[in-house]
Design a protein around this motif. Structure first.
Motif, PDB file in Angstrom:
ATOM      1  N   ILE A 295       5.443  -3.062  -3.495  1.00 11.38           N
ATOM      2  CA  ILE A 295       4.419  -2.112  -3.062  1.00 11.38           C
ATOM      3  C   ILE A 295       4.232  -1.062  -4.138  1.00 11.38           C
ATOM      4  O   ILE A 295       5.174  -0.414  -4.560  1.00 11.38           O
ATOM      5  CB  ILE A 295       4.799  -1.456  -1.726  1.00 11.38           C
ATOM      6  N   GLY A 296       3.015  -0.925  -4.551  1.00 10.16           N
ATOM      7  CA  GLY A 296       2.713   0.116  -5.523  1.00 10.16           C
ATOM      8  C   GLY A 296       2.975  -0.259  -6.963  1.00 10.16           C
ATOM      9  O   GLY A 296       2.689   0.503  -7.862  1.00 10.16           O
TER      10      GLY A 296
ATOM     11  N   LYS B  88      -4.489  -0.262  -2.146  1.00  9.48           N
ATOM     12  CA  LYS B  88      -4.362  -1.285  -3.190  1.00  9.48           C
ATOM     13  C   LYS B  88      -4.802  -0.776  -4.568  1.00  9.48           C
ATOM     14  O   LYS B  88      -4.624  -1.467  -5.566  1.00  9.48           O
ATOM     15  CB  LYS B  88      -5.200  -2.523  -2.835  1.00  9.48           C
ATOM     16  N   LEU B  89      -5.433   0.395  -4.586  1.00  7.48           N
ATOM     17  CA  LEU B  89      -5.908   0.934  -5.866  1.00  7.48           C
ATOM     18  C   LEU B  89      -4.844   1.855  -6.476  1.00  7.48           C
ATOM     19  O   LEU B  89      -4.043   2.439  -5.752  1.00  7.48           O
ATOM     20  CB  LEU B  89      -7.191   1.731  -5.656  1.00  7.48           C
ATOM     21  N   THR B  90      -4.865   1.975  -7.770  1.00 11.12           N
ATOM     22  CA  THR B  90      -3.985   2.970  -8.396  1.00 11.12           C
ATOM     23  C   THR B  90      -4.680   4.329  -8.263  1.00 11.12           C
ATOM     24  O   THR B  90      -5.886   4.388  -7.966  1.00 11.12           O
ATOM     25  CB  THR B  90      -3.783   2.667  -9.889  1.00 11.12           C
ATOM     26  N   LEU B  92      -5.558   6.357 -10.539  1.00 13.89           N
ATOM     27  CA  LEU B  92      -6.623   6.479 -11.529  1.00 13.89           C
ATOM     28  C   LEU B  92      -7.898   5.761 -11.048  1.00 13.89           C
ATOM     29  O   LEU B  92      -9.009   6.313 -11.125  1.00 13.89           O
ATOM     30  CB  LEU B  92      -6.138   5.866 -12.850  1.00 13.89           C
ATOM     31  N   GLU B  93      -7.701   4.551 -10.558  1.00 15.59           N
ATOM     32  CA  GLU B  93      -8.859   3.779 -10.058  1.00 15.59           C
ATOM     33  C   GLU B  93      -9.506   4.497  -8.877  1.00 15.59           C
ATOM     34  O   GLU B  93     -10.739   4.551  -8.763  1.00 15.59           O
ATOM     35  CB  GLU B  93      -8.398   2.385  -9.625  1.00 15.59           C
ATOM     36  N   PHE B  94      -8.653   5.058  -8.004  1.00 16.84           N
ATOM     37  CA  PHE B  94      -9.164   5.756  -6.834  1.00 16.84           C
ATOM     38  C   PHE B  94     -10.077   6.913  -7.259  1.00 16.84           C
ATOM     39  O   PHE B  94     -11.179   7.087  -6.728  1.00 16.84           O
ATOM     40  CB  PHE B  94      -7.990   6.258  -5.990  1.00 16.84           C
ATOM     41  N   ASN B 127      -0.986   5.578 -12.580  1.00 13.57           N
ATOM     42  CA  ASN B 127      -1.152   4.133 -12.750  1.00 13.57           C
ATOM     43  C   ASN B 127      -0.363   3.312 -11.734  1.00 13.57           C
ATOM     44  O   ASN B 127      -0.269   2.095 -11.855  1.00 13.57           O
ATOM     45  CB  ASN B 127      -0.772   3.717 -14.165  1.00 13.57           C
ATOM     46  N   ASP B 128       0.209   3.991 -10.739  1.00 15.44           N
ATOM     47  CA  ASP B 128       0.881   3.263  -9.651  1.00 15.44           C
ATOM     48  C   ASP B 128      -0.087   3.098  -8.494  1.00 15.44           C
ATOM     49  O   ASP B 128      -0.987   3.916  -8.311  1.00 15.44           O
ATOM     50  CB  ASP B 128       2.107   4.047  -9.159  1.00 15.44           C
ATOM     51  N   ARG B 129       0.169   2.046  -7.701  1.00 13.94           N
ATOM     52  CA  ARG B 129      -0.716   1.844  -6.546  1.00 13.94           C
ATOM     53  C   ARG B 129      -0.429   2.867  -5.456  1.00 13.94           C
ATOM     54  O   ARG B 129       0.730   3.203  -5.203  1.00 13.94           O
ATOM     55  CB  ARG B 129      -0.531   0.440  -5.989  1.00 13.94           C
ATOM     56  N   GLU B 131      -0.435   2.631  -2.294  1.00 12.88           N
ATOM     57  CA  GLU B 131       0.375   2.171  -1.161  1.00 12.88           C
ATOM     58  C   GLU B 131       1.861   2.519  -1.340  1.00 12.88           C
ATOM     59  O   GLU B 131       2.601   2.548  -0.362  1.00 12.88           O
ATOM     60  CB  GLU B 131       0.201   0.664  -0.933  1.00 12.88           C
ATOM     61  N   GLY B 132       2.269   2.781  -2.576  1.00 12.67           N
ATOM     62  CA  GLY B 132       3.668   3.143  -2.826  1.00 12.67           C
ATOM     63  C   GLY B 132       3.921   4.643  -2.826  1.00 12.67           C
ATOM     64  O   GLY B 132       5.062   5.068  -3.000  1.00 12.67           O
TER      65      GLY B 132
END
Lengths: 558, 245
Positions: A295-296, B88-90, B92-94, B127-129, B131-132
């Motif tokens: 996750i992540g 599901k996005l990092t 940065l993407e968000f 750069n981490d998703r 969700e984490g």
């Protein structure tokens, strides 16, 4: 195991209470679902029965065909059950909040796994049995088995059969996740998929399924060879073969054979139950940790590339670009989504390869049979499109999930969100449908006019089916559900697939009508009437679902 | 900047917001106080266009949110009490997605991300998703997303949920800075310390109705009692409950 029993009892009570609450609070929705499921089951039963009676009337070859069809039917169900178990297990084994909770409790991993095994078996098998029950009941009716006898076979034969499929599915997923600590999960899936394909291909090559088609069917020797081939083809190590043998040996009153196959099912189920238990005891917790750790996890390089790539679409309005980026990345990063999409692609690929590799001798066919093959192929395309849109387009709005507040508070209208989802789906599914249609038209050597008509029909079907799924997906949106499979198998999803199939049936009938008028009846002037009717029908199927969906989203409060 | 007139919203028999009216000026930091279930989140949901009022009007810089929602939303930055983001996005993407939603140019987005990532301290996990992320990290991301397009109005529901003391301090400082720079800040909270510390003006809501409006001094003179905001708030709420009984 008493703890497991306690948890199981609580779960069963909770399920019953949920069902009762649902029946009481949503009577209409429940009645509609029940009506639709019953209609599908009863309809499938009569359809299978009619087909079986037709084959039975053809004499010995028909009966052989019938047995083979029954075997193939259960083989497909068995394969789909394994795939369905793998996909469902992602949620039940790793993404369930209950599992996270149980992992913090003094409950053994094996107990948790056993609990989830049962849950997975239920989730993954109930829908497929809607197809399996009518198939078996109609076959049994032809074999003169009473309902009581049939119930006995199902009662004793089905549970071990389902346990085998679930055990294989869950063990496969455990191993895939375990391997993913060294190899990327995508690569493991690709390897498993490719191996499956090669094994299937090898099996078909060795069993020489195309042998009778290559021979001259007018010759008795060829038919003889075909019959010989048919009796040899069932694979003796497939549990689906053992299950079908239960029915056939019961109908032939062969108790020894019946007991043998039943014992084989029970023993295999027992061995696999113990085997998956041992596997789970050793690696379930580790795989849970791997999934939690996943996750992540992402690489900076990948994310910046994908985002830069979408930023290049400068011709798209900025908010649309944002929605495209979000939807694409979310799809790519949800294994539940792309694995199923690849599976569909895999089946379509096999269909096209079969069309390409088997020499059907279309040029030697009578025009009537050539048209029949073409219509079946068109119906297949429509069915694929309906299944794909109901599975992938229907949950699109619901997949906005609890983050729906972001798009609802962003400065663009809900129409833009709808348009983006429509066009993204259209580009993907229309391309896919057209590739299948063009390739199959080519292999079936269709003439240009018929190919153009079918292309036009597919265009209309793509737009209508996507509109239907998107609109109904918004009407029946479930923002609190994150599993797309659960969303598309809910009441709204079932209603959508039934209406989609009904629509496909109308379109196929219209195409049959046009071809009949054009080639066989000499009343070509009526073709225009059918065309107009088809266009009106499609306008109806495009306009109203989108209108209702948009209205539902606009008026919904969050 | 924000004008609320005779706002009403019911859910069946329950009057969640009952004839509420108030105005908030440009550059004002306004706190909306109330106990649980008082109607704060319902009011905010109507202000940002997630719900529509049964009657009444909401004007955002003169634009009716019901009639011209897109123009109104363009100048709002909103942070909900539960920051559900695209897992599901990092990060940065968000931010790029949000920037695109608000018609920002890519360079402008990058510049803004750099600025707020540094201020809110989330540079290292961009750069981490998502969700984490922990709840506090998500909350900071939500603030970053609301600030990204430099809105003229900030609407924030329970700003301190899940934030550690250090992050809470940063957010409080930034909100005050924003207000001083001319941004209108509407803050809904049941944290009395935050309201007392930050606000220019406070509105107290209970059982869907607006009980009082003003600052600490005007409240004190109204109920003729000394004490801090907590004492005044409890007194007002209790008085209303007693009068209703």
């Amino acid at each position: 195991m008493s703890r497991l029993f306690n948890i199981l009892t609580i779960r069963i009570k909770s399920y019953f209470s949920q069902i009762l609450t649902r029946i009481n609070s949503k009577r209409l929705e429940f009645s509609v679902s029940l009506f639709i499921i019953s209609t599908i089951s009863v309809g499938s039963y009569f359809m299978f029965l009619k087909g079986a009676r037709f084959l039975e009337a053809q004499g010995e070859i028909g009966v052989l065909f019938l047995d083979r069809m029954f075997y193939i039917g259960w083989s497909i169900i068995f394969t789909l059950l394994i795939l369905s178990n793998i996909i469902t297990a992602f949620s039940t084994l790793y993404r369930s909040s209950e599992v996270s909770f149980l992992m913090t409790m003094p409950v053994s991993f094996l107990e948790t796994f056993r609990l989830k095994f049962g849950e997975n078996l239920l989730y993954s098998s109930w829908a497929l049995l809607i197809l399996g029950f009518p198939l078996t009941l109609s076959y049994s009716a032809i074999k003169n088995l009473s309902l009581f006898e049939m119930s006995l076979v199902l009662l004793f034969g089905l549970p071990p059969f389902l346990v085998i499929a679930t055990a294989i599915g869950l063990a496969t997923l455990l191993i895939i996740v375990w391997l993913s600590q060294w190899i990327r999960m995508r690569s493991v899936f690709a390897f498993v998929g490719l191996s499956g394909f090669l094994i299937l291909r090898l099996y078909f090559a060795l069993s020489r399924q195309d042998l009778p088609v290559l021979g001259n069917m007018a010759s008795f020797r060829a038919i003889d060879r075909y019959l010989l081939n048919l009796s040899q083809q069932p694979f003796p190590f497939m549990p689906s073969h053992w299950f079908t043998k239960l029915v056939t040996s019961y109908s032939k009153s062969e108790p020894q054979e019946l007991l043998f196959y039943w014992a084989l099912l029970i023993l295999t189920a027992q061995v696999l139950w113990i085997g998956t238990g041992v596997l789970a005891k050793h690696i379930y917790y580790r795989t849970f940790q791997i999934m939690e750790g996943n996750i992540g996890k992402s690489s900076a390089r990948t994310s910046s590339t994908s985002q830069d790539y979408v930023e290049r679409f400068t011709w798209l309005p900025s908010p649309t670009r944002g929605i495209v980026m979000k939807d694409t990345l979310q799809f790519i990063r949800s294994p539940q989504q792309w694995v199923q999409f690849l599976l569909f692609g895999f089946f379509i690929g096999i269909y096209l390869i079969n069309l390409a590799w088997i020499d059907i001798r279309v040029d030697a066919m009578m025009p009537f049979w050539r048209t029949m093959v073409f219509i079946f192929n068109f119906g297949f395309n429509g069915y694929i499109l309906a299944a794909l849109t109901a599975r992938f387009v229907f949950p699109l709005v619901s997949m906005e999930g609890k983050a729906i507040w972001i798009v609802r508070t962003a400065p663009f209208s809900i129409n833009r969100l709808f348009r983006e989802k429509f066009w993204m789906s259209f580009i993907i599914f229309f391309t896919l449908a057209e590739v299948v249609a063009l390739a199959s038209n080519y292999y079936l050597q269709q003439n240009l006019v018929v190919s153009l008509i079918s292309t036009g029909f597919l265009l209309m079907m793509s737009i209508s089916l996507i509109s239907l799924s998107l609109g109904f997906g918004a009407v029946y949106a479930q923002f609190s559900e994150s599993n797309p499979m659960k969303i598309s198998s809910g009441t709204g999803g079932i209603i959508t697939i039934v209406i989609s199939l009904f629509y496909v049936a109308i379109m196929v009938a219209a195409l049959v009508g046009i071809i009949y008028l054009k080639d066989f009846s000499g009343m070509a002037q009526y073709i225009l009437i059918i065309f107009v009717a088809v266009i009106i029908l499609n306008i109806f199927f495009i306009y109203f679902p989108l209108k209702w969906g948009r209205h539902a989203l606009m008026t919904k409060e969050y | 900047m924000i004008q609320i007139e005779n706002l009403c919203k019911s859910f069946g028999e329950l009057k969640a917001v009952d004839n509420v009216s108030f105005h908030i000026k440009k550059g004002e930091l306004f706190s909306f106080l109330g106990p649980n279930g008082a109607g704060k989140t319902t009011t905010i949901s109507m202000m940002v266009g997630l719900m529509s009022p049964d009657s009444g009007k909401i004007l955002i810089k003169g634009k009716d949110i019901a009639r011209d929602p897109i123009s109104a939303k363009r100048i709002i930055g909103y942070v909900p009490d539960q920051a559900y983001l695209y897992g599901k996005l990092t990060g940065l993407e968000f931010f790029h997605v949000i920037g695109n939603f608000f018609n920002m140019a890519p360079k402008e987005i990058t510049k803004s991300i750099r600025h707020y990532a540094q201020r809110l301290g989330f540079e290292s996990w961009l750069n981490d998703r998502i969700e984490g992320y922990s709840q506090g990290m998500r909350q900071r991301m939500a603030f970053g997303a609301a600030f990204l397009h430099d809105p003229e109005i900030l609407i924030i529901d329970e700003p301190m949920v899940g934030l550690d003391p250090g992050s809470a301090r940063i957010i409080k400082t930034m909100l005050r800075e924003k207000a001083d720079a001319g941004v209108t800040v509407f803050l809904s909270t049941h944290n009395l310390n935050v309201a007392e510390e930050l606000s220019d003006r406070i509105g107290i809501i209970n059982n869907g109705g607006l009980l009082a409006m003003g600052n600490l001094e005007t409240f004190k003179s109204e109920i003729k009692k000394e004490g801090n905001l907590e004492d005044i708030f409890l007194e007002l709420v209790q008085n209303q409950t007693e009068s209703q009984v």
